[in-house]
Scaffold this motif. Structure first.
Motif, short mmCIF file in Angstrom:
data_model
loop_
_atom_site.label_atom_id
_atom_site.label_comp_id
_atom_site.label_asym_id
_atom_site.label_seq_id
_atom_site.Cartn_x
_atom_site.Cartn_y
_atom_site.Cartn_z
N UNK A 76 -93.43 25.46 78.81
CA UNK A 76 -93.84 24.28 78.05
C UNK A 76 -93.76 23.02 78.91
N UNK A 77 -94.76 22.17 78.76
CA UNK A 77 -94.77 20.87 79.41
C UNK A 77 -94.29 19.83 78.40
N UNK A 78 -93.46 18.90 78.85
CA UNK A 78 -92.99 17.83 77.98
C UNK A 78 -93.71 16.54 78.31
N UNK A 79 -94.19 15.88 77.25
CA UNK A 79 -94.98 14.65 77.39
C UNK A 79 -94.26 13.50 76.70
N UNK A 80 -94.33 12.32 77.30
CA UNK A 80 -93.79 11.12 76.66
C UNK A 80 -94.85 10.03 76.69
N UNK A 81 -94.91 9.26 75.61
CA UNK A 81 -95.86 8.16 75.49
C UNK A 81 -95.25 6.88 76.05
N UNK A 82 -96.07 6.09 76.74
CA UNK A 82 -95.63 4.79 77.25
C UNK A 82 -96.67 3.75 76.87
N UNK A 83 -96.25 2.49 76.89
CA UNK A 83 -97.17 1.41 76.51
C UNK A 83 -97.38 0.40 77.64
N UNK A 84 -96.63 0.55 78.73
CA UNK A 84 -96.77 -0.38 79.84
C UNK A 84 -96.20 0.27 81.10
N UNK A 85 -96.27 -0.46 82.22
CA UNK A 85 -95.82 0.09 83.49
C UNK A 85 -94.33 0.36 83.48
N UNK A 86 -93.54 -0.53 82.88
CA UNK A 86 -92.10 -0.33 82.82
C UNK A 86 -91.77 0.98 82.10
N UNK A 87 -92.44 1.23 81.00
CA UNK A 87 -92.22 2.48 80.28
C UNK A 87 -92.56 3.69 81.12
N UNK A 88 -93.64 3.59 81.89
CA UNK A 88 -94.03 4.72 82.74
C UNK A 88 -93.01 4.94 83.85
N UNK A 89 -92.41 3.87 84.34
CA UNK A 89 -91.36 4.01 85.35
C UNK A 89 -90.17 4.77 84.79
N UNK A 90 -89.80 4.46 83.55
CA UNK A 90 -88.69 5.16 82.90
C UNK A 90 -89.04 6.62 82.67
N UNK A 91 -90.26 6.87 82.22
CA UNK A 91 -90.70 8.25 81.96
C UNK A 91 -90.71 9.07 83.25
N UNK A 92 -91.19 8.45 84.32
CA UNK A 92 -91.31 9.17 85.59
C UNK A 92 -89.95 9.47 86.22
#
Length: 291
Positions: A76-92
């Motif tokens: 299974x792949x886990x996906x997270x939603x982000x709304x801006x660059x900061x959120x994507x940094x946290x997700x990554x």
């Protein structure tokens, strides 16, 4: 020649189901649920968001949830939603997150409501997020919100979709999901859009994230399937949906219906039925706690 697809790619979206619940669900209970979804064997699980805790408090514990689940022996792949660059940094930063999702609205009004940014600003944000995902080894999935029209009177045609897919794919993005955010899509529009994308952009992977009244799910899924779509998002019991729908019956497509559809077409993924039933029981506990 393209590789034949032998089964549907099913995306289970607990995040979409949770975000509208008012009473906070304990992280441990969420983790138990996600673990059962992982054991069930879904291709992708939309587990949470890295957005402002004030905006969506229900999923403010996504990092803690991830720490509490195991992907051992799982595909299974886990996906997270982000709304801006900061959120994507946290997700990554999260090792267990393989996919990052960004909601790119085709409605200017909704983009401002959803991410506090214009479509133009969001396009630049997507470019930055994509570059980060490439660097960090994550897949970016762009959700085309309001992909079949909107309730605000903002302009929409099938060409609106094609034009933005062209611009976004020019950045290098290969993964998209067309979102029927408020359940407006009609079968003929679904056919037109998915057939057009398959014809114009044959190398892209494009899924469907439908919201629907319970009596309309089949016609929507069938229209997309007949036009070549093989990736579908759903939630157990069809719970959740967009708070802007203004109709309690416009929820997500029920995962149970997607499994039925996949089996009917002999494209069912190999799911653990016992784990799925246990997941349903845990989810019923979460719903009961929010009544």
């Amino acid at each position: 020649m393209s590789t034949p697809i032998h089964r549907l790619h099913l995306v289970e979206c607990p995040r979409d189901a949770w975000q509208g619940m008012h009473a906070f669900i304990p992280t441990g209970l969420k983790a138990r649920y996600v673990q059962k979804l992982i054991e069930t064997g879904f291709d992708t699980i939309d587990v949470g968001s890295f957005v402002s805790p004030r905006a969506v408090p229900q999923v403010s514990d996504t990092a803690k949830l991830l720490a509490a689940v195991s992907l051992e022996k799982s595909h299974s792949r886990l996906l997270a939603i982000v709304a801006n660059l900061k959120g994507s940094e946290l997700a990554c930063e999260q090792e267990k997150i393989s996919d990052v999702g960004y909601p790119f609205s085709l409605s200017e009004t909704f983009q401002l409501k959803n991410t506090n940014a214009s479509i133009g600003q969001s396009f630049r944000t997507v470019a930055d997020i994509y570059a980060l995902c490439q660097k960090k080894g994550k897949e970016l999935v762009v959700y085309l919100s309001m992909g079949f029209g909107n309730p605000y009177g903002d302009p929409w045609t099938a060409d609106t979709v094609f034009n933005w897919v062209e611009k976004l794919s020019a950045l290098g993005i290969k993964n998209f999901s067309l979102a029927d955010t408020v359940g407006l899509a009609k079968p003929d529009e679904i056919s037109l859009v998915f057939e057009g994308i398959a014809r114009i952009f044959p190398d892209l992977r494009v899924g469907a994230h439908f919201h629907s009244r319970p009596d309309a799910w089949l016609e929507k899924v069938s229209a997309a399937f007949d036009a070549g779509c093989r990736r579908f998002d759903g939630t157990i019991s069809g719970f959740g949906g967009c708070p802007f729908a203004q109709d309690d019956l416009v929820g997500n497509i029920a995962t149970e219906n997607l499994v039925y559809f996949a089996r009917k077409h002999k494209l069912a993924p190999n799911l653990n039925s016992a784990a799925l039933e246990e997941a349903r029981e845990i989810f019923r506990t979460q719903i009961a706690a929010n009544k």
